[in-house]
Scaffold this active site. Sequence first.
Site, PDB file in Angstrom:
ATOM      1  CG  HIS A  58     -12.129  -1.751 -13.414  1.00 56.28           C
ATOM      2  ND1 HIS A  58     -12.649  -3.064 -12.900  1.00 56.28           N
ATOM      3  CD2 HIS A  58     -10.828  -2.189 -14.091  1.00 56.28           C
ATOM      4  CE1 HIS A  58     -11.729  -4.002 -13.160  1.00 56.28           C
ATOM      5  NE2 HIS A  58     -10.822  -3.443 -13.907  1.00 56.28           N
ATOM      6  CG  HIS A 220     -10.045  -7.955 -13.066  1.00 58.94           C
ATOM      7  ND1 HIS A 220      -9.397  -7.857 -11.939  1.00 58.94           N
ATOM      8  CD2 HIS A 220     -10.079  -7.053 -13.905  1.00 58.94           C
ATOM      9  CE1 HIS A 220      -8.698  -6.478 -12.139  1.00 58.94           C
ATOM     10  NE2 HIS A 220      -9.248  -6.004 -13.314  1.00 58.94           N
TER      11      HIS A 220
END
Lengths: 335, 208
Positions: A58, A220
């Site tokens: 991320h 996700h």
Amino acid sequence: MKKIMNKASDFARETVEGIALAHAGRVAMLNDDPQILINAQPVKEGKVGIVTGGGSGHLPVFLGYVGNGMLDGCAIGNVFASPSASKMEAMIRAVDKGSGVLLLYGNYGGDNLNFDMAAEMVDMDDIKTATVRVADDVASAPNDKRNKRRGVAGMVYAFKIAGAAAAKGHDLETVQRAAQKTCDNMRTIGFALSPCIVPEVGSPTFTIEDNIVEVGMGIHGEAGIDTAPMMTADEMADLALEKIESDLELNEGDRVSVMVNGLGATPLEEQYIVFRAIARRLQNRGIDLYMPHVGEFATSMEMAGLSVTILKLDDELAGWLRAPALTPFYTSENK
Amino acid sequence: MLTKSDFAKAFARVADTMAKHKDYLVKLDQVNGDGDLGLSMDSGFGALADCAGRSDETDLGRFLMKCSQAFNEAAPSSLGTIISFGLVGMAKSLKGKETASREQLGAALDAGITLIMDRAGSKPGEKTILDSLVPAKDAFLACPGDDLKRCLEAAAKAAASGAEATRAMRSVHGRAAYYGDKSIGVLDGGAEVGRLIFESIAKAGTDI
């Protein structure tokens, strides 16, 4: 799959090692452990510590915000997987300067359990901790179940504001309140155009049809609230404001910080086109814009799309947002 | 009075039982879970026993805390983390003590199970490990007299009937919850783990 890497199982470790090399002197691995990154610069004795943690994949979230004026440490798991409680524990012990440590992280099951466990472990030695879970994603649960929501890009605002409160010398309770107040006044909505690939899986774990936008998809690839035909930047701005404002009221005279966050594969040009649309709409309604954030803050590797976060500010929050911060991935100077 | 070595003996017994029941637990978990239950319990309790056997920590609290970490590292599944919370709760209750009386062990069990319920947001009746742990703990606390062995046997018996009772329950937590009504009629793997823990400890009680 085309990914520039060595072995998939080394993806997370080699990323952190690269960052520690590139930003040597600013951040460092704790005892050469690639799952724990801490601020390498001197920190005032007695400053409240702030730590976070979460899976890899991320960047700049989470570890990119370790540095002066933001976080003291970050525990790093594999791609999209929580780090273990014992890594968190070692990190908390390392950053505690005697005034306690705020555990500030996104609201996900694995991270919640492991941070709770780490808090119990350090409590044995009377290290004080407080917890704030960022849950800004409006698409992930209705307003009356806000504590079920996922934490996404808005967590960067929470890092910034809590970090400023700690740097000012406030106590743990105040730093916790600063983080919680930020969370209470911010909302995020995401738009995904294409999926991402977890290196160890090797192929996309979900698909998004051509010409389709997943409205509200998580970082996700968690299912969103809706799929819509591909839309223009202006339409996306309208939809973002509609979803956010159904949850957080905005009125004439309010002051807000807007974050347009690229998910990894969306050009900055497109992000600024969406920001333009949102900024104009808010300004036309007499809402003041303060320290906009446009760029990549919380990504999902090669996912295309963006998220929009709105944080409503009062003088206290604005002051903390304005305070200086400098990390390998963040500067307050260009906002 | 119980010392660290008594805990180490009991953990070794539990590890031995989990190793023997690995396939049984895998099969049970495959019914409505992901099948890793036997593997994670085998490696978790193996690591716990290993840590307990080697540790030179005499403070029971620190000893249990260290070994709960070893368990958690080796069994990072949801159930593994939940059991670690139980050990952490016991550790905090026994902090600063080098020996534990039966009452203190009872209080530690109670603290451990309470921490599990707090952190997992769960209670008995929801088809989880708590359905064997809670009755076992209650039986242990209610057991009169000073005969530790007899009290551990009472706890094991209560754990076994608690586990059996999960057959009639509907899952509300974890992956098993997706099966909803289909989970009725099936034993809960976590509750069976709780039964195996108390049955092993009762057997270890003969040595203590």
